[in-house]
Design a protein around this motif. Structure first.
Motif, PDB file in Angstrom:
ATOM      1  N   SER A 178      29.754  31.382  -0.563  1.00  0.00           N
ATOM      2  CA  SER A 178      28.306  32.063  -1.269  1.00  0.00           C
ATOM      3  C   SER A 178      28.002  31.205  -2.373  1.00  0.00           C
ATOM      4  O   SER A 178      29.014  30.737  -3.195  1.00  0.00           O
ATOM      5  CB  SER A 178      28.807  33.397  -1.635  1.00  0.00           C
ATOM      6  N   PHE A 179      26.711  30.897  -2.610  1.00  0.00           N
ATOM      7  CA  PHE A 179      26.274  29.552  -3.678  1.00  0.00           C
ATOM      8  C   PHE A 179      25.008  29.990  -3.924  1.00  0.00           C
ATOM      9  O   PHE A 179      24.318  30.939  -3.196  1.00  0.00           O
ATOM     10  CB  PHE A 179      26.764  28.336  -3.323  1.00  0.00           C
ATOM     11  N   ILE A 180      24.682  29.587  -5.048  1.00  0.00           N
ATOM     12  CA  ILE A 180      23.215  29.737  -5.646  1.00  0.00           C
ATOM     13  C   ILE A 180      22.702  28.781  -6.243  1.00  0.00           C
ATOM     14  O   ILE A 180      23.517  27.576  -6.958  1.00  0.00           O
ATOM     15  CB  ILE A 180      23.265  31.243  -6.633  1.00  0.00           C
ATOM     16  N   SER A 181      21.590  28.158  -6.216  1.00  0.00           N
ATOM     17  CA  SER A 181      20.584  27.088  -6.771  1.00  0.00           C
ATOM     18  C   SER A 181      19.689  27.766  -7.828  1.00  0.00           C
ATOM     19  O   SER A 181      19.064  28.779  -7.374  1.00  0.00           O
ATOM     20  CB  SER A 181      19.973  26.143  -5.682  1.00  0.00           C
ATOM     21  N   VAL A 182      19.567  27.195  -8.893  1.00  0.00           N
ATOM     22  CA  VAL A 182      18.490  27.380 -10.154  1.00  0.00           C
ATOM     23  C   VAL A 182      17.595  26.449 -10.509  1.00  0.00           C
ATOM     24  O   VAL A 182      18.005  25.234 -10.455  1.00  0.00           O
ATOM     25  CB  VAL A 182      19.321  28.040 -11.294  1.00  0.00           C
ATOM     26  N   ILE A 183      16.412  26.687 -10.512  1.00  0.00           N
ATOM     27  CA  ILE A 183      15.323  25.511 -10.657  1.00  0.00           C
ATOM     28  C   ILE A 183      14.460  26.045 -11.744  1.00  0.00           C
ATOM     29  O   ILE A 183      14.234  27.168 -11.976  1.00  0.00           O
ATOM     30  CB  ILE A 183      14.505  25.516  -9.437  1.00  0.00           C
ATOM     31  N   ARG A 184      14.228  25.138 -12.512  1.00  0.00           N
ATOM     32  CA  ARG A 184      13.184  25.064 -13.676  1.00  0.00           C
ATOM     33  C   ARG A 184      12.090  24.213 -13.537  1.00  0.00           C
ATOM     34  O   ARG A 184      12.373  23.029 -13.728  1.00  0.00           O
ATOM     35  CB  ARG A 184      13.976  24.958 -15.067  1.00  0.00           C
ATOM     36  N   VAL A 185      10.708  24.751 -13.221  1.00  0.00           N
ATOM     37  CA  VAL A 185       9.761  23.678 -13.057  1.00  0.00           C
ATOM     38  C   VAL A 185       9.056  23.526 -14.583  1.00  0.00           C
ATOM     39  O   VAL A 185       8.582  24.659 -15.108  1.00  0.00           O
ATOM     40  CB  VAL A 185       8.668  24.286 -12.058  1.00  0.00           C
ATOM     41  N   LEU A 186       9.100  22.287 -14.881  1.00  0.00           N
ATOM     42  CA  LEU A 186       8.573  22.047 -16.264  1.00  0.00           C
ATOM     43  C   LEU A 186       6.862  22.181 -16.249  1.00  0.00           C
ATOM     44  O   LEU A 186       6.224  21.902 -15.336  1.00  0.00           O
ATOM     45  CB  LEU A 186       9.058  20.811 -16.780  1.00  0.00           C
ATOM     46  N   ALA A 187       6.338  22.890 -17.257  1.00  0.00           N
ATOM     47  CA  ALA A 187       4.971  23.006 -17.504  1.00  0.00           C
ATOM     48  C   ALA A 187       4.231  21.811 -17.447  1.00  0.00           C
ATOM     49  O   ALA A 187       4.967  20.679 -17.912  1.00  0.00           O
ATOM     50  CB  ALA A 187       4.632  23.717 -18.876  1.00  0.00           C
TER      51      ALA A 187
ATOM     52  N   GLU B 159      14.037  20.680 -13.316  1.00  0.00           N
ATOM     53  CA  GLU B 159      15.598  20.754 -13.324  1.00  0.00           C
ATOM     54  C   GLU B 159      15.965  21.484 -12.318  1.00  0.00           C
ATOM     55  O   GLU B 159      15.551  22.626 -12.132  1.00  0.00           O
ATOM     56  CB  GLU B 159      15.937  21.102 -14.862  1.00  0.00           C
ATOM     57  N   ALA B 160      17.192  21.279 -11.949  1.00  0.00           N
ATOM     58  CA  ALA B 160      17.965  22.286 -10.857  1.00  0.00           C
ATOM     59  C   ALA B 160      19.297  21.831 -11.047  1.00  0.00           C
ATOM     60  O   ALA B 160      19.905  20.976 -11.393  1.00  0.00           O
ATOM     61  CB  ALA B 160      17.327  21.618  -9.643  1.00  0.00           C
ATOM     62  N   PHE B 161      20.069  22.961 -10.670  1.00  0.00           N
ATOM     63  CA  PHE B 161      21.716  23.050 -10.694  1.00  0.00           C
ATOM     64  C   PHE B 161      21.913  23.815  -9.657  1.00  0.00           C
ATOM     65  O   PHE B 161      21.229  24.822  -9.222  1.00  0.00           O
ATOM     66  CB  PHE B 161      22.414  23.152 -11.971  1.00  0.00           C
ATOM     67  N   THR B 162      23.285  23.848  -9.251  1.00  0.00           N
ATOM     68  CA  THR B 162      23.675  24.879  -8.143  1.00  0.00           C
ATOM     69  C   THR B 162      25.503  25.525  -8.542  1.00  0.00           C
ATOM     70  O   THR B 162      26.018  24.778  -9.127  1.00  0.00           O
ATOM     71  CB  THR B 162      24.185  24.063  -6.834  1.00  0.00           C
ATOM     72  N   ILE B 163      25.074  26.657  -8.421  1.00  0.00           N
ATOM     73  CA  ILE B 163      26.679  27.111  -8.835  1.00  0.00           C
ATOM     74  C   ILE B 163      27.393  27.346  -7.554  1.00  0.00           C
ATOM     75  O   ILE B 163      26.979  28.410  -6.660  1.00  0.00           O
ATOM     76  CB  ILE B 163      26.550  28.545  -9.445  1.00  0.00           C
ATOM     77  N   SER B 164      28.352  26.633  -7.146  1.00  0.00           N
ATOM     78  CA  SER B 164      28.866  26.750  -5.594  1.00  0.00           C
ATOM     79  C   SER B 164      30.578  26.236  -6.090  1.00  0.00           C
ATOM     80  O   SER B 164      31.032  25.149  -6.004  1.00  0.00           O
ATOM     81  CB  SER B 164      28.649  25.431  -4.744  1.00  0.00           C
ATOM     82  N   TRP B 165      31.333  27.369  -6.231  1.00  0.00           N
ATOM     83  CA  TRP B 165      32.610  27.478  -6.887  1.00  0.00           C
ATOM     84  C   TRP B 165      33.499  27.284  -5.694  1.00  0.00           C
ATOM     85  O   TRP B 165      33.577  28.285  -4.970  1.00  0.00           O
ATOM     86  CB  TRP B 165      32.765  28.799  -7.650  1.00  0.00           C
ATOM     87  N   LEU B 166      34.237  26.174  -5.684  1.00  0.00           N
ATOM     88  CA  LEU B 166      35.247  26.020  -4.845  1.00  0.00           C
ATOM     89  C   LEU B 166      36.628  25.323  -5.582  1.00  0.00           C
ATOM     90  O   LEU B 166      36.402  24.654  -6.583  1.00  0.00           O
ATOM     91  CB  LEU B 166      34.661  25.229  -3.581  1.00  0.00           C
ATOM     92  N   PRO B 167      37.656  25.066  -4.602  1.00  0.00           N
ATOM     93  CA  PRO B 167      38.585  24.183  -5.212  1.00  0.00           C
ATOM     94  C   PRO B 167      38.085  23.017  -5.424  1.00  0.00           C
ATOM     95  O   PRO B 167      37.309  22.224  -4.701  1.00  0.00           O
ATOM     96  CB  PRO B 167      39.828  24.371  -4.123  1.00  0.00           C
ATOM     97  N   ALA B 168      38.549  22.167  -6.508  1.00  0.00           N
ATOM     98  CA  ALA B 168      38.011  21.031  -6.763  1.00  0.00           C
ATOM     99  C   ALA B 168      38.263  20.011  -5.790  1.00  0.00           C
ATOM    100  O   ALA B 168      37.466  18.906  -5.571  1.00  0.00           O
ATOM    101  CB  ALA B 168      38.734  20.522  -8.282  1.00  0.00           C
ATOM    102  N   ASP B 169      39.141  19.881  -4.914  1.00  0.00           N
ATOM    103  CA  ASP B 169      39.693  18.897  -3.882  1.00  0.00           C
ATOM    104  C   ASP B 169      39.149  19.698  -2.632  1.00  0.00           C
ATOM    105  O   ASP B 169      39.528  19.104  -1.517  1.00  0.00           O
ATOM    106  CB  ASP B 169      41.066  18.564  -3.706  1.00  0.00           C
ATOM    107  N   PHE B 170      38.287  20.448  -2.332  1.00  0.00           N
ATOM    108  CA  PHE B 170      38.052  21.211  -1.120  1.00  0.00           C
ATOM    109  C   PHE B 170      37.250  20.251  -0.148  1.00  0.00           C
ATOM    110  O   PHE B 170      37.554  20.161   1.112  1.00  0.00           O
ATOM    111  CB  PHE B 170      36.977  22.195  -1.419  1.00  0.00           C
ATOM    112  N   ALA B 171      36.473  19.024  -0.867  1.00  0.00           N
ATOM    113  CA  ALA B 171      35.787  18.148   0.089  1.00  0.00           C
ATOM    114  C   ALA B 171      36.996  17.344   0.987  1.00  0.00           C
ATOM    115  O   ALA B 171      36.731  17.081   2.162  1.00  0.00           O
ATOM    116  CB  ALA B 171      34.968  17.320  -0.610  1.00  0.00           C
ATOM    117  N   GLU B 172      37.805  16.961   0.274  1.00  0.00           N
ATOM    118  CA  GLU B 172      39.060  16.520   0.931  1.00  0.00           C
ATOM    119  C   GLU B 172      40.178  16.986   1.582  1.00  0.00           C
ATOM    120  O   GLU B 172      40.824  16.770   2.554  1.00  0.00           O
ATOM    121  CB  GLU B 172      39.794  15.413  -0.083  1.00  0.00           C
ATOM    122  N   ASN B 173      40.185  18.345   1.060  1.00  0.00           N
ATOM    123  CA  ASN B 173      41.313  19.174   1.550  1.00  0.00           C
ATOM    124  C   ASN B 173      40.631  20.664   2.074  1.00  0.00           C
ATOM    125  O   ASN B 173      40.945  21.650   1.274  1.00  0.00           O
ATOM    126  CB  ASN B 173      42.475  19.602   0.642  1.00  0.00           C
ATOM    127  N   PRO B 174      39.746  20.847   3.074  1.00  0.00           N
ATOM    128  CA  PRO B 174      39.130  22.114   3.446  1.00  0.00           C
ATOM    129  C   PRO B 174      39.812  23.223   3.952  1.00  0.00           C
ATOM    130  O   PRO B 174      39.477  23.682   4.988  1.00  0.00           O
ATOM    131  CB  PRO B 174      37.825  21.545   4.155  1.00  0.00           C
TER     132      PRO B 174
END
Length: 308
Positions: A91-100, A122-137
Motif C-alpha cells: 500500500s502506498f500514496i502519492s501527494v501533489i501540490r499544484v502551484l497557483a 510538487e509531488a512525493f510518494t510514501i511507499s514504505w519498504l525495506p531499503a534494499d527491496f528492489a535488489e532483494n524482493p
C-alpha cells in the motif's frame, strides 16, 4: 515461503479472527457485475498509464482559468497478487501540490518542482519498504511456528526502511506482475499536505524501521509497515486490530482500511475536501501475459491491462 504447517495455522487464524473480529470476516456480497479488462493501452508501460491518468484527472479538477491558490491532492494505491499473499502486497500514496498561477509561495525544500502542460506542481510518494527491496524482493512477513497468530513468535526482524518514489514502486509492481489499484485524486487542504510532508521527513530521518508484521513494534515505537506509514498522518504509530487491519488486511484491503480512516478522521478534521466511495472510485491496472489474454487476475470491475 509458507510451509504446510503454516498453512494450517493460517486457516486456524482465519477461524480465530472470525470469532474475535466478526466485522472484518463477514461474507462480502456477491458481485454479479461483469469484470472487464481494457487492452487499448496495453502497449503503454504501467508508469505511463498511471502518470497520465493522474495528471489528466488533476488537470480536469483544476478546471479552466487561473488558479488563485495552491491546490492539494492525494492518490492512494495498492497492489496484490492472485491469492492476496502478504509478501506480494503493498500500500502506498502519492501527494501533489499544484502551484497557483504566478505563485510566489515558499516551495518545499526536499521536493522537486515539475510542470505538466501549463501547471507547476510538487509531488512525493510514501511507499514504505525495506531499503534494499528492489535488489532483494523477498519480504519477511511471518516466520516461525505460530507467528501468524502470536506476534511474539514472529522471527522476522525490523530492517532499514526506505520510501520509494512512485515510478520505482510501479516498477516493483511490474516485476511482480500484480494487480494495481488507484483511488482519487482526492482534494485535501494545505494542512493535509503538510502532515504528509511531515510523515515523509520522519521516515527519511532513519529512526523508524520497516517491519511487515508491526503488531509489537508499533507499540514500542520502533518500526511500522507500509499501510501504517501512510495512515494516521497525525499519529505515527497508529493502533489497529488483528494484524493492524484485520485478517487478510493487506494489499487492496490495507489501502481500503486507510481510506475508511481518511473518510472519518481526516474528513472530521477538515483535511479531506471531498467524499470517498471506496468501492466505486478505484481504478485497476492488471498484468496480462499477452494482448487479449483471459489469464488475468482482475479484482476490479474495470481495469486497464499492462505488460511492462
Amino acid at each position: 515461503m509458507l510451509s504446510q504447517t503454516f498453512s494450517r495455522l493460517a486457516l486456524a487464524a482465519g477461524f480465530i479472527s472470525c470469532v474475535v473480529l466478526p466485522v472484518s470476516c463477514t461474507t462480502a456480497p456477491v458481485d454479479l457485475k461483469p469484470r472487464t479488462v481494457d487492452f487499448s493501452h496495453y502497449d503503454q508501460p504501467l508508469t505511463v498509464q498511471v502518470f497520465e491518468r493522474i495528471q489528466d484527472n488533476v488537470y480536469e479538477r483544476l478546471g479552466k482559468g487561473r488558479i488563485k491558490e495552491d491546490r492539494y491532492f492525494i492518490i492512494p494505491f495498492a497492489y496484490e497478487n492472485r491469492g492476496n499473499e502478504p509478501h506480494f502486497s503493498h500500500s502506498f500514496i502519492s501527494v501533489i501540490r499544484v502551484l497557483a498561477d504566478g505563485s510566489h509561495s515558499k516551495l518545499t525544500p526536499e521536493l522537486r518542482t515539475r510542470r505538466y502542460k501549463d501547471r507547476e506542481f510538487e509531488a512525493f510518494t510514501i511507499s514504505w519498504l525495506p531499503a534494499d527491496f528492489a535488489e532483494n524482493p523477498h519480504l519477511c512477513v511471518f516466520e516461525g511456528f505460530g507467528a501468524l497468530v502470536v506476534p511474539s513468535c514472529n522471527e522476522c526482524s525490523a530492517v532499514v526502511g526506505k520510501s520509494f518514489d512512485l515510478a520505482s514502486t510501479l516498477k516493483l509492481a511490474v516485476s511482480a506482475q500484480v494487480a494495481v489499484g488507484m483511488w482519487g485524486p482526492y482534494e485535501i487542504t494545505r494542512g493535509g499536505f503538510d502532515l504528509g510532508v511531515k510523515r515523509l521527513r520522519v521516515l527519511e530521518a532513519g529512526k523508524v524501521k520497516y517491519l511487515a508484521d508491526d503488531r509489537i513494534s508499533r507499540k514500542k515505537g520502533t518500526a511500522i509497515n507500509c499501510f501504517h506509514a501512510m495512515s494516521s498522518l497525525d499519529e505515527l504509530y497508529p493502533t489497529g486490530g488483528f494484524l493492524g487491519t484485520g485478517f487478510k488486511g493487506w494489499g487492496l484491503n490495507g489501502t481500503k482500511h486507510v481510506l475508511k480512516e481518511y473518510t472519518t478522521k481526516a474528513s472530521n478534521k477538515g483535511l479531506l475536501l471531498q467524499p470517498v466511495d471506496i468501492e466505486k472510485d478505484v481504478v485497476g491496472f492488471v498484468y496480462a501475459p499477452e494482448k487479449g489474454s483471459t489469464k488475468v487476475y482482475n479484482p476490479f470491475r474495470n481495469a486497464s491491462a499492462y505488460r511492462n
